[in-house]
Design a protein around this motif. Structure first.
Motif, PDB file in Angstrom:
ATOM      1  N   CYS A 237       0.853  -1.180   0.000  1.00 54.44           N
ATOM      2  CA  CYS A 237       0.000   0.000   0.000  1.00 54.44           C
ATOM      3  C   CYS A 237       0.894   1.236   0.000  1.00 54.44           C
ATOM      4  O   CYS A 237       1.813   1.344   0.802  1.00 54.44           O
ATOM      5  CB  CYS A 237      -0.883  -0.020   1.251  1.00 54.44           C
ATOM      6  N   LYS A 238       0.630   2.152  -0.910  1.00 54.06           N
ATOM      7  CA  LYS A 238       1.477   3.331  -1.007  1.00 54.06           C
ATOM      8  C   LYS A 238       1.296   4.243   0.206  1.00 54.06           C
ATOM      9  O   LYS A 238       2.193   4.972   0.585  1.00 54.06           O
ATOM     10  CB  LYS A 238       1.114   4.109  -2.282  1.00 54.06           C
TER      11      LYS A 238
ATOM     12  N   ASP B 227       2.372  -4.629   3.414  1.00 58.24           N
ATOM     13  CA  ASP B 227       2.518  -5.636   2.372  1.00 58.24           C
ATOM     14  C   ASP B 227       1.157  -6.296   2.165  1.00 58.24           C
ATOM     15  O   ASP B 227       0.658  -6.998   3.030  1.00 58.24           O
ATOM     16  CB  ASP B 227       3.556  -6.670   2.831  1.00 58.24           C
ATOM     17  N   LEU B 228       0.530  -6.055   1.023  1.00 58.46           N
ATOM     18  CA  LEU B 228      -0.873  -6.445   0.842  1.00 58.46           C
ATOM     19  C   LEU B 228      -1.081  -7.927   0.606  1.00 58.46           C
ATOM     20  O   LEU B 228      -2.177  -8.436   0.731  1.00 58.46           O
ATOM     21  CB  LEU B 228      -1.473  -5.651  -0.318  1.00 58.46           C
ATOM     22  N   PHE B 229      -0.049  -8.622   0.226  1.00 62.60           N
ATOM     23  CA  PHE B 229      -0.233 -10.035  -0.095  1.00 62.60           C
ATOM     24  C   PHE B 229       0.618 -10.948   0.771  1.00 62.60           C
ATOM     25  O   PHE B 229       0.870 -12.078   0.418  1.00 62.60           O
ATOM     26  CB  PHE B 229       0.021 -10.273  -1.584  1.00 62.60           C
TER      27      PHE B 229
ATOM     28  N   ASN C   6      -7.309   2.789   2.814  1.00 64.45           N
ATOM     29  CA  ASN C   6      -7.185   3.543   1.567  1.00 64.45           C
ATOM     30  C   ASN C   6      -7.713   2.692   0.418  1.00 64.45           C
ATOM     31  O   ASN C   6      -7.474   1.496   0.368  1.00 64.45           O
ATOM     32  CB  ASN C   6      -5.697   3.854   1.340  1.00 64.45           C
ATOM     33  N   ARG C   7      -8.434   3.293  -0.494  1.00 60.60           N
ATOM     34  CA  ARG C   7      -8.954   2.508  -1.618  1.00 60.60           C
ATOM     35  C   ARG C   7      -7.823   2.171  -2.584  1.00 60.60           C
ATOM     36  O   ARG C   7      -7.101   3.047  -3.038  1.00 60.60           O
ATOM     37  CB  ARG C   7     -10.029   3.278  -2.365  1.00 60.60           C
ATOM     38  N   ILE C   8      -7.683   0.907  -2.877  1.00 61.04           N
ATOM     39  CA  ILE C   8      -6.577   0.507  -3.742  1.00 61.04           C
ATOM     40  C   ILE C   8      -7.034  -0.220  -5.001  1.00 61.04           C
ATOM     41  O   ILE C   8      -6.227  -0.496  -5.879  1.00 61.04           O
ATOM     42  CB  ILE C   8      -5.573  -0.401  -2.987  1.00 61.04           C
ATOM     43  N   GLY C   9      -8.320  -0.519  -5.091  1.00 64.11           N
ATOM     44  CA  GLY C   9      -8.750  -1.210  -6.295  1.00 64.11           C
ATOM     45  C   GLY C   9     -10.233  -1.496  -6.277  1.00 64.11           C
ATOM     46  O   GLY C   9     -10.962  -1.031  -5.396  1.00 64.11           O
TER      47      GLY C   9
ATOM     48  N   LYS D 105      -2.020   3.433  -6.528  1.00 68.27           N
ATOM     49  CA  LYS D 105      -2.299   3.319  -5.093  1.00 68.27           C
ATOM     50  C   LYS D 105      -1.351   2.364  -4.379  1.00 68.27           C
ATOM     51  O   LYS D 105      -1.411   2.226  -3.161  1.00 68.27           O
ATOM     52  CB  LYS D 105      -3.729   2.812  -4.860  1.00 68.27           C
ATOM     53  N   VAL D 106      -0.559   1.673  -5.133  1.00 71.99           N
ATOM     54  CA  VAL D 106       0.340   0.683  -4.534  1.00 71.99           C
ATOM     55  C   VAL D 106       1.759   0.844  -5.089  1.00 71.99           C
ATOM     56  O   VAL D 106       1.959   1.480  -6.127  1.00 71.99           O
ATOM     57  CB  VAL D 106      -0.136  -0.768  -4.821  1.00 71.99           C
ATOM     58  N   ASP D 107       2.692   0.266  -4.376  1.00 64.38           N
ATOM     59  CA  ASP D 107       4.043   0.130  -4.893  1.00 64.38           C
ATOM     60  C   ASP D 107       4.251  -1.326  -5.254  1.00 64.38           C
ATOM     61  O   ASP D 107       3.991  -2.213  -4.438  1.00 64.38           O
ATOM     62  CB  ASP D 107       5.076   0.540  -3.837  1.00 64.38           C
TER      63      ASP D 107
END
Ligand SMILES: [Zn+2]
Ligand SMILES: [Zn+2]
Length: 119
Positions: free
Chosen positions: A10-11, A16-18, A82-85, A111-113
């Protein structure tokens, strides 16, 4: 084929989203992304997106989709909200050149790195 490990953060909060699973993101042409700018045919799209395969969904994505009964909705970072997708299981959406139907779950690249590591 040499696959690289991807890390998606997440930016906003750097989570770490996964969870270090071997996540693969795809372009709108169902190809595995090879670099963060790899977007299939969407180069002229103002909102570059990556698509998540359905094989190994993280719990928070599964939860978000279940809450909407597999229709459509938004994906928020499980940490900072935060909305990421978005996801959409109702309509088949096509890529810009109309040759491919995109995968239903997409992550907005801005929205992500997305980091790549060689194995
Ligand atoms: Zn976040
Ligand atoms: Zn296309």
């Amino acid at each position: 084929m040499l696959l690289k490990m991807m890390e998606v953060k997440c930016k906003h909060c750097r989570k770490d989203l996964f969870d270090n699973e071997c996540i693969l993101l795809f372009t709108s042409h169902h190809e595995v992304k090879k670099n963060p700018m790899d977007v299939g045919c969407g180069a002229s799209d103002s909102e570059f997106c990556s698509y998540v395969s359905m094989d190994k969904l993280p719990k928070w994505i599964e939860h978000a989709i279940n809450q909407e009964s597999w229709t459509k909705g938004r994906l928020h970072c499980p940490n900072c909200n935060n909305r990421i997708g978005t996801f959409n299981f109702i309509n088949e959406l096509k890529c810009n050149c109309n040759k491919f139907i995109t995968l239903p779950i997409k992550i907005t690249n801005s929205k992500v790195d997305i980091l790549f590591h060689s194995k």
